[in-house]
Enzyme design. Structure first.
Site, PDB file in Angstrom:
ATOM      1  N   LYS A 117     -39.359 -25.172 -12.611  1.00 21.97           N
ATOM      2  CA  LYS A 117     -38.276 -24.758 -11.434  1.00 21.97           C
ATOM      3  C   LYS A 117     -38.700 -22.992 -11.150  1.00 21.97           C
ATOM      4  O   LYS A 117     -38.667 -22.650 -10.175  1.00 21.97           O
ATOM      5  CB  LYS A 117     -36.775 -24.767 -11.935  1.00 21.97           C
ATOM      6  CG  LYS A 117     -35.806 -25.511 -11.367  1.00 21.97           C
ATOM      7  CD  LYS A 117     -35.933 -26.786 -10.624  1.00 21.97           C
ATOM      8  CE  LYS A 117     -37.421 -27.302 -10.162  1.00 21.97           C
ATOM      9  NZ  LYS A 117     -37.349 -28.822 -10.017  1.00 21.97           N
ATOM     10  N   ARG A 161     -41.662 -32.266   4.707  1.00 19.22           N
ATOM     11  CA  ARG A 161     -42.763 -32.673   4.162  1.00 19.22           C
ATOM     12  C   ARG A 161     -43.757 -31.642   4.595  1.00 19.22           C
ATOM     13  O   ARG A 161     -45.214 -31.887   4.233  1.00 19.22           O
ATOM     14  CB  ARG A 161     -43.252 -33.939   5.136  1.00 19.22           C
ATOM     15  CG  ARG A 161     -42.300 -35.117   4.997  1.00 19.22           C
ATOM     16  CD  ARG A 161     -42.647 -36.058   5.859  1.00 19.22           C
ATOM     17  NE  ARG A 161     -43.888 -36.607   5.527  1.00 19.22           N
ATOM     18  CZ  ARG A 161     -43.874 -37.762   4.718  1.00 19.22           C
ATOM     19  NH1 ARG A 161     -42.731 -38.277   4.362  1.00 19.22           N
ATOM     20  NH2 ARG A 161     -45.081 -38.398   4.196  1.00 19.22           N
ATOM     21  N   GLU A 191     -41.875 -22.388  -9.628  1.00 20.14           N
ATOM     22  CA  GLU A 191     -42.255 -23.180  -8.322  1.00 20.14           C
ATOM     23  C   GLU A 191     -41.207 -22.208  -7.250  1.00 20.14           C
ATOM     24  O   GLU A 191     -41.951 -21.939  -6.189  1.00 20.14           O
ATOM     25  CB  GLU A 191     -41.097 -24.352  -8.298  1.00 20.14           C
ATOM     26  CG  GLU A 191     -41.389 -25.112  -7.361  1.00 20.14           C
ATOM     27  CD  GLU A 191     -40.517 -26.421  -7.257  1.00 20.14           C
ATOM     28  OE1 GLU A 191     -39.751 -26.783  -8.363  1.00 20.14           O
ATOM     29  OE2 GLU A 191     -40.829 -27.485  -6.571  1.00 20.14           O
ATOM     30  N   LYS A 227     -41.943 -30.898   0.038  1.00 20.84           N
ATOM     31  CA  LYS A 227     -41.127 -31.802  -0.615  1.00 20.84           C
ATOM     32  C   LYS A 227     -41.729 -32.838  -1.048  1.00 20.84           C
ATOM     33  O   LYS A 227     -41.570 -33.660  -1.929  1.00 20.84           O
ATOM     34  CB  LYS A 227     -39.837 -32.063   0.357  1.00 20.84           C
ATOM     35  CG  LYS A 227     -38.760 -32.835  -0.267  1.00 20.84           C
ATOM     36  CD  LYS A 227     -37.997 -32.092  -1.307  1.00 20.84           C
ATOM     37  CE  LYS A 227     -37.019 -32.701  -2.048  1.00 20.84           C
ATOM     38  NZ  LYS A 227     -36.525 -31.705  -3.330  1.00 20.84           N
ATOM     39  N   ASN A 286     -51.300 -37.697   9.063  1.00 22.10           N
ATOM     40  CA  ASN A 286     -51.074 -37.287   7.888  1.00 22.10           C
ATOM     41  C   ASN A 286     -51.869 -37.708   6.870  1.00 22.10           C
ATOM     42  O   ASN A 286     -51.938 -39.194   7.125  1.00 22.10           O
ATOM     43  CB  ASN A 286     -49.499 -37.535   7.765  1.00 22.10           C
ATOM     44  CG  ASN A 286     -49.023 -37.637   6.423  1.00 22.10           C
ATOM     45  OD1 ASN A 286     -49.279 -36.647   5.390  1.00 22.10           O
ATOM     46  ND2 ASN A 286     -48.208 -38.394   5.704  1.00 22.10           N
ATOM     47  N   GLY A 287     -52.516 -37.347   5.901  1.00 24.13           N
ATOM     48  CA  GLY A 287     -53.452 -37.638   4.894  1.00 24.13           C
ATOM     49  C   GLY A 287     -54.552 -37.074   4.785  1.00 24.13           C
ATOM     50  O   GLY A 287     -54.649 -35.714   5.125  1.00 24.13           O
TER      51      GLY A 287
END
Ligand code: M6R
Length: 586
Positions: free
Chosen positions: A463, A27, A466, A581, A96-97
């Site tokens: 892809k 994350r 990234e 992710k 988180n946020g």
């Protein structure tokens, strides 16, 4: 887009927090930290991965209570001072946020004499909490102070907070960011995702939006914002009880497709479907649109979730929405689904993560069951999303009588051939590596395709950019002449997906247009195509295949091309810069 964890129990908190954070590293991984109660609140934080955090932790600690965080920077650079937890004297907070009104709150707190050490939005929560606890009349406890604090916050949050005055209490709250509690024999856990503590317990309580609560050594309590105690259901995660769950079906996918909760009558009368997704899942959704329109006759729109949620969708409630999200936690996709549900639409979620937020907010779920995907770049889950869309379209197409049993069977036979065909591509991966190395120094790439190959071109470009940081654009091949041709030079390789099908001749024409501009063309083509070599510089082969299923094969070629390009450039392949992710912030 960060991960939070918490522990209150009999065990030593530090190793549990570290282990849990490792599970959440997908994350975010630019910095990390923990606070444990060791007589007083002790905070350790650092830039880098969880392994870097481990290096600065004391070898032994007796703390039984703690919170932790792995960060993906939104407000403030990845620096130790911006890493969580954030402190305000006796308070420590992980979040988180995104707090949207943090600047106003920060200004107010600075006026009151608070000194900010970070550039984050989260630090306002710590100071605001501290301010609430300084009430001159009656000093509130941590739970009350958190409740009063979140009333003033706008935006999204999953919060865990500790206060040294209440050493055995962890307070949590949630709005628009995931939060789940674990109930173990030796302690209680809090985390952004069940995988964080699955090693310790499989009994979980999902916290919903606008809920707040406390974890103490002997109990968990959850309240609504008015202070009413809620009765929350405990769910047991049974991910490994696969066989027992199949209920007689050969595969989960078949069982789940039968669980769509749409009656044959409803399926027959479906007139419109809207696919909602982000990133790679959105690319899969474009293929889904083509499949749905061909195989089911249902008019299908494909929407980018972040646009849909702020647009003016014209929905009457009879449309079917299909949300595609690997993680099941993408904030924009969740918000878009909530918006469509407010019109009364029925939503099917296609996701890879059992128990994720989307599964609890959708009318039915089809799991892609690709297994955990750790690399930030979606690969196997994209393939699994495509297969799921084929199966769903075949199922609906049959139920609506748009395709015959024979046509469905033929497609399924071709889908079943895919694993063997993919293996053949993997066996030839050295050819793809050579090609990738040859063009790894290029600054710009184009990917073109038509019809079902168009979303594969988009995904190939995504892809590459990234993980290799090369600028790449995916285009519908027929669109090149409407602008992008102006960008083509000898230094711009163009990857053309030129597999057999009814647009083959058309893409050959596009390839010729490109060659006329002196660009190098790398074609993805079938093994039995002897024509293509005449027109292109490099050919990457896929086995002979059906037009409908060859996009899956081409996408594997392009994933390998991106991988080997990134490898040649020595990029951080599994954890590309600036990305996480799971994108749980908008
Ligand atoms: O979990 P989701 O499928 O909702 O994620 C959506 C995107 O963030 C994701 O597909 C992203 O584009 C991938 N990292 C691309 O490889």
């Amino acid at each position: 887009m960060c991960g939070i964890v918490g522990y209150v129990g009999k065990e030593s908190a530090t190793p549990i927090l570290v282990e849990s954070l490792k599970r959440l590293e997908y994350r975010g991984y630019d910095s990390a930290g923990i606070t444990v109660f060791n007589g007083s609140l002790e905070t350790f934080k650092t830039v880098g991965k969880i392994a870097d955090l481990e290096d600065i932790l004391p070898e032994e600690t007796i703390a039984n209570v703690g919170i932790g965080h792995t960060r993906w920077a939104t407000h403030g650079k990845p620096e130790t001072r911006n890493a969580h937890p954030h402190m305000s004297s006796c308070i420590s907070v992980v979040h988180n946020g995104i707090i949207e009104n943090y600047l106003q709150i920060k200004e107010m707190l600075i006026g009151l004499g608070y000194i900010f050490e970070s550039d984050t939005d989260t630090e306002v929560i710590a100071h605001l909490l501290n301010y609430k606890m300084q009430s001159e009349t009656k000093r509130p406890d941590l739970l009350t102070a958190v409740r009063e604090t979140i009333r003033e916050l706008e935006g999204s949050y999953a919060i865990a907070a500790l206060c040294s005055d209440e050493p055995e209490c962890l307070v949590f709250a949630r709005k628009d960011s995931p939060l789940v509690l674990g109930i173990g024999e030796d302690g209680y856990y809090a985390a952004s995702d069940v995988t964080a503590f699955l090693k310790y317990t499989k009994d979980v309580v999902y916290i919903d939006d606008n809920e707040i609560g406390s974890i103490r050594p002997d109990c968990i309590e959850v309240f609504d914002l008015k202070g009413n105690l809620l009765t929350k259901e405990t769910h047991t995660i049974e991910w490994d009880l696969e066989a027992a769950e199949k209920a007689g079906y050969e595969h989960f996918m078949l069982k789940e497709i039968h669980e769509l909760y749409l009656t044959p009558e409803q399926i027959k009368h479906l007139r419109r479907a809207t696919i909602i997704a982000c990133g790679t899942s959105w690319n899969a959704g474009i293929l889904g649109k083509y499949l749905f329109e061909k195989l089911t006759g249902i008019h299908t729109d494909i929407e980018t979730a972040s646009e849909f949620r702020y647009g003016n969708p014209v929905l009457c409630g009879e449309e079917l929405t299909i949300a595609i999200t690997q993680s099941g936690e993408t904030a924009d996709t969740l918000a878009a689904v909530r918006s469509s549900k407010s019109y009364g639409c029925r939503n099917i979620a296609i996701t890879n993560v059992v128990g994720s937020t989307i599964t609890r907010e959708s009318d039915s779920v089809v799991y892609t069951r690709a297994g955990p995907e750790i690399g930030v770049a979606a690969t196997k889950t994209f393939t699994a999303q495509l297969i799921t869309l084929y199966m769903l379209a075949i199922h609906l197409g049959r139920a609506r009588g748009v395709i015959s049993a024979e046509e469905a069977k033929n497609l399924i036979v071709n889908i079943k051939r895919l694993p063997g065909q993919i293996q053949k591509i993997l066996n030839r991966k050295e050819e793809i590596r050579e090609c990738a190395e040859q063009f790894a120094d290029m600054k710009d790439y184009f990917f073109i395709g038509r019809y079902l190959n168009f979303p594969i071109a988009l995904e190939g470009a995504l892809k590459l950019k990234e993980i290799s940081y090369i600028h790449a654009e995916g285009y519908a091949a027929g669109e090149l002449k409407h602008g992008p041709l102006a960008l083509l030079t000898e230094e711009t390789p163009v990857v053309a997906i030129a597999t057999m099908g009814h647009t083959y001749d058309k893409i050959l024409s596009n390839i010729k247009e490109v060659k006329a501009r002196n660009s190098t063309v790398i074609a993805v083509a079938n093994e039995d195509d002897t024509e293509i070599e005449k027109y292109v510089d490099v050919v990457l082969r896929i086995p002979p295949s059906h037009e409908m299923t060859s996009p899956v094969l081409s996408s594997v070629v392009l994933q390998l091309l991106a991988y080997y390009t990134a490898l040649a450039k020595d990029c951080s392949i599994d954890k590309p810069r600036n990305l996480a992710k799971s994108v749980t912030v908008e």
